[in-house]
Design a protein around this motif. Structure first.
Motif, PDB file in Angstrom:
ATOM      1  N   GLY A  19       0.789  -1.233   0.000  1.00 60.37           N
ATOM      2  CA  GLY A  19       0.000   0.000   0.000  1.00 60.37           C
ATOM      3  C   GLY A  19       0.822   1.285   0.000  1.00 60.37           C
ATOM      4  O   GLY A  19       0.276   2.380  -0.152  1.00 60.37           O
ATOM      5  N   VAL A  20       2.125   1.188   0.151  1.00 59.99           N
ATOM      6  CA  VAL A  20       2.984   2.385   0.167  1.00 59.99           C
ATOM      7  C   VAL A  20       3.540   2.628  -1.238  1.00 59.99           C
ATOM      8  O   VAL A  20       4.226   1.766  -1.799  1.00 59.99           O
ATOM      9  N   ARG A  21       3.214   3.789  -1.783  1.00 56.79           N
ATOM     10  CA  ARG A  21       3.736   4.105  -3.121  1.00 56.79           C
ATOM     11  C   ARG A  21       5.198   4.545  -3.015  1.00 56.79           C
ATOM     12  O   ARG A  21       5.573   5.329  -2.133  1.00 56.79           O
ATOM     13  N   ILE A  22       5.988   4.047  -3.937  1.00 55.85           N
ATOM     14  CA  ILE A  22       7.432   4.320  -3.930  1.00 55.85           C
ATOM     15  C   ILE A  22       7.848   4.745  -5.325  1.00 55.85           C
ATOM     16  O   ILE A  22       7.507   4.083  -6.307  1.00 55.85           O
ATOM     17  N   GLN A  23       8.550   5.862  -5.389  1.00 53.75           N
ATOM     18  CA  GLN A  23       9.147   6.255  -6.662  1.00 53.75           C
ATOM     19  C   GLN A  23      10.659   6.157  -6.480  1.00 53.75           C
ATOM     20  O   GLN A  23      11.239   6.823  -5.621  1.00 53.75           O
ATOM     21  N   TRP A  24      11.267   5.303  -7.272  1.00 54.87           N
ATOM     22  CA  TRP A  24      12.675   4.959  -7.073  1.00 54.87           C
ATOM     23  C   TRP A  24      13.460   5.529  -8.244  1.00 54.87           C
ATOM     24  O   TRP A  24      13.161   5.221  -9.404  1.00 54.87           O
ATOM     25  N   ILE A  25      14.454   6.341  -7.941  1.00 57.45           N
ATOM     26  CA  ILE A  25      15.124   7.113  -9.002  1.00 57.45           C
ATOM     27  C   ILE A  25      16.642   6.947  -8.896  1.00 57.45           C
ATOM     28  O   ILE A  25      17.236   7.167  -7.828  1.00 57.45           O
ATOM     29  N   GLU A  26      17.248   6.597  -9.999  1.00 62.16           N
ATOM     30  CA  GLU A  26      18.701   6.443 -10.019  1.00 62.16           C
ATOM     31  C   GLU A  26      19.363   7.828  -9.997  1.00 62.16           C
ATOM     32  O   GLU A  26      18.913   8.731 -10.683  1.00 62.16           O
ATOM     33  N   THR A  27      20.432   7.956  -9.203  1.00 59.50           N
ATOM     34  CA  THR A  27      21.161   9.233  -9.164  1.00 59.50           C
ATOM     35  C   THR A  27      22.587   9.114  -9.726  1.00 59.50           C
ATOM     36  O   THR A  27      23.120  10.078 -10.250  1.00 59.50           O
ATOM     37  N   ASN A  28      23.208   7.952  -9.524  1.00 65.72           N
ATOM     38  CA  ASN A  28      24.610   7.734  -9.943  1.00 65.72           C
ATOM     39  C   ASN A  28      25.561   8.781  -9.371  1.00 65.72           C
ATOM     40  O   ASN A  28      26.589   9.086  -9.972  1.00 65.72           O
ATOM     41  N   ALA A  29      25.239   9.309  -8.195  1.00 66.94           N
ATOM     42  CA  ALA A  29      26.002  10.441  -7.668  1.00 66.94           C
ATOM     43  C   ALA A  29      27.329  10.030  -7.035  1.00 66.94           C
ATOM     44  O   ALA A  29      28.400  10.389  -7.523  1.00 66.94           O
ATOM     45  N   HIS A  30      27.266   9.284  -5.957  1.00 64.46           N
ATOM     46  CA  HIS A  30      28.473   8.970  -5.184  1.00 64.46           C
ATOM     47  C   HIS A  30      29.145   7.715  -5.751  1.00 64.46           C
ATOM     48  O   HIS A  30      30.352   7.648  -5.869  1.00 64.46           O
ATOM     49  N   TYR A  31      28.332   6.729  -6.079  1.00 68.03           N
ATOM     50  CA  TYR A  31      28.783   5.499  -6.747  1.00 68.03           C
ATOM     51  C   TYR A  31      27.855   5.229  -7.928  1.00 68.03           C
ATOM     52  O   TYR A  31      26.687   5.602  -7.875  1.00 68.03           O
ATOM     53  N   PRO A  32      28.358   4.558  -8.954  1.00 69.36           N
ATOM     54  CA  PRO A  32      27.475   4.202 -10.068  1.00 69.36           C
ATOM     55  C   PRO A  32      26.310   3.337  -9.553  1.00 69.36           C
ATOM     56  O   PRO A  32      26.526   2.413  -8.773  1.00 69.36           O
ATOM     57  N   GLY A  33      25.114   3.681  -9.976  1.00 74.54           N
ATOM     58  CA  GLY A  33      23.941   2.911  -9.556  1.00 74.54           C
ATOM     59  C   GLY A  33      23.309   3.390  -8.260  1.00 74.54           C
ATOM     60  O   GLY A  33      22.331   2.805  -7.803  1.00 74.54           O
TER      61      GLY A  33
END
Ligand SMILES: [Zn+2]
Length: 313
Positions: free
Chosen positions: A173-187
């Motif tokens: 029931g919890v909506r999750i939006q998951w977004i790649e950043t590749n900021a500190h480490y790849p992925g």
């Protein structure tokens, strides 16, 4: 804090780690309510140590009708059990889902502990790839900081792997939006919960301490991801390191720093200026000098950005 120095100056870091440990109080993780059913566990800002069990980063959890979603699993089976105990102080519900925001040791080496208790382990494909590539080196490094606390820890990647770069899902029931950043480490990724307006940024955002640019970091991707973060317009920001905050502090202490590095150091490299003169010229940005670890990291950060822009103008 020593992460990036560690590679080149292992002995120096050990010395720093040891002296820090001598005076460091034992860290007992505590849950702090962010909003509604969402909690953060804020770790200390310094280096990994036995006193903090490698939990020198931020964690979080969401209480759902049928269990708990844990965000990041700790640096070992030992520290995973500490996180589990912290969650138990708030709810008797079991941790049924673990989500990794990235691939650094303290974000995922506790996976095996929770999987052993029946939890589903989730991560995005890019994080899993980096976890696989760096697992054995991470264990070797971590052993120097937490010693015997690593006993019983076996690297275990997610079984629920989500395609990058962006994914929407619903867990209990919890909506999750998951977004790649590749900021500190790849992925590396960030996890946004639109229903409660909370974002767990992973190592895209550091507050109270200066962020570290590693050889594996990508400041241009980080800058773009930061803009994506701003566009989410989340009310509550749980950074990778530092206190739970809002987007204004995240911008002042992280977003503006990415901009500063690119605009000044990146531009100088593109312009083929001298690296030494450039690093001297931008050595004292007053807006960031109050941040913890500034003295240790700023020059090395600039160095990494200069080298990156030199190679990839
Ligand atoms: Zn981190």
């Amino acid at each position: 804090m020593c992460e990036l120095i560690r590679r080149s100056l292992g002995l120096f870091c050990l010395a720093v780690g040891f002296s820090a440990f001598a005076a460091e109080p034992v860290f007992v993780p505590k849950a702090a309510k962010v909003t509604d059913n969402v909690y953060a566990i804020v770790g200390p800002l310094g280096q990994r140590s036995e006193a903090n069990a490698g939990l020198n980063a931020n964690y979080g959890f969401v209480i759902t009708p049928n269990g708990v979603i844990l965000i990041d699993s700790g640096a070992s089976a030992h520290s995973a059990a500490m996180l589990e105990k912290t969650v138990k102080e708030v709810t008797p519900k079991p941790i049924r889902w673990v989500l990794n925001t990235g691939s650094q040791d303290h974000r995922w080496l506790g996976n095996g502990y929770f999987a052993g208790k029946g939890a589903e382990i989730h991560a995005m494909a890019g994080s899993v790839k980096t976890q696989k590539a760096s697992a054995s080196q991470q264990l070797d490094n971590l052993k120097r900081f937490v010693g015997a606390q690593l006993v019983g820890t076996a690297p275990r990647q997610a079984t629920e792997v989500h395609p990058s770069p962006e994914r929407s899902l619903v867990i209990d029931g919890v909506r999750i939006q998951w977004i790649e950043t590749n900021a500190h480490y790849p992925g590396d990724t960030m996890i946004y919960l639109p229903d409660s307006s909370v974002v767990f940024t992973g190592d895209l955002v550091y507050v109270d301490r200066i962020l570290g640019i590693l050889p594996q970091s990508n400041v241009r991707k980080a800058q773009a991801a930061f803009q994506r973060l701003v566009a989410l317009n989340a009310k509550h920001v749980v950074p990778g390191h530092g206190r739970v905050t809002d987007i204004a502090q995240a911008k002042r202490e992280t977003g503006d720093y990415y901009d500063f590095l690119i605009k000044n150091v990146g531009a100088a490299a593109r312009n083929m200026d001298s690296i030494g003169e450039t690093l001297d010229k931008f050595a004292k940005p007053t807006q960031f000098m109050h941040l913890e670890n500034f003295g240790e990291l700023h020059r090395a950060n600039m160095n990494r950005v200069f080298t990156d822009f030199e190679a990839n103008p």
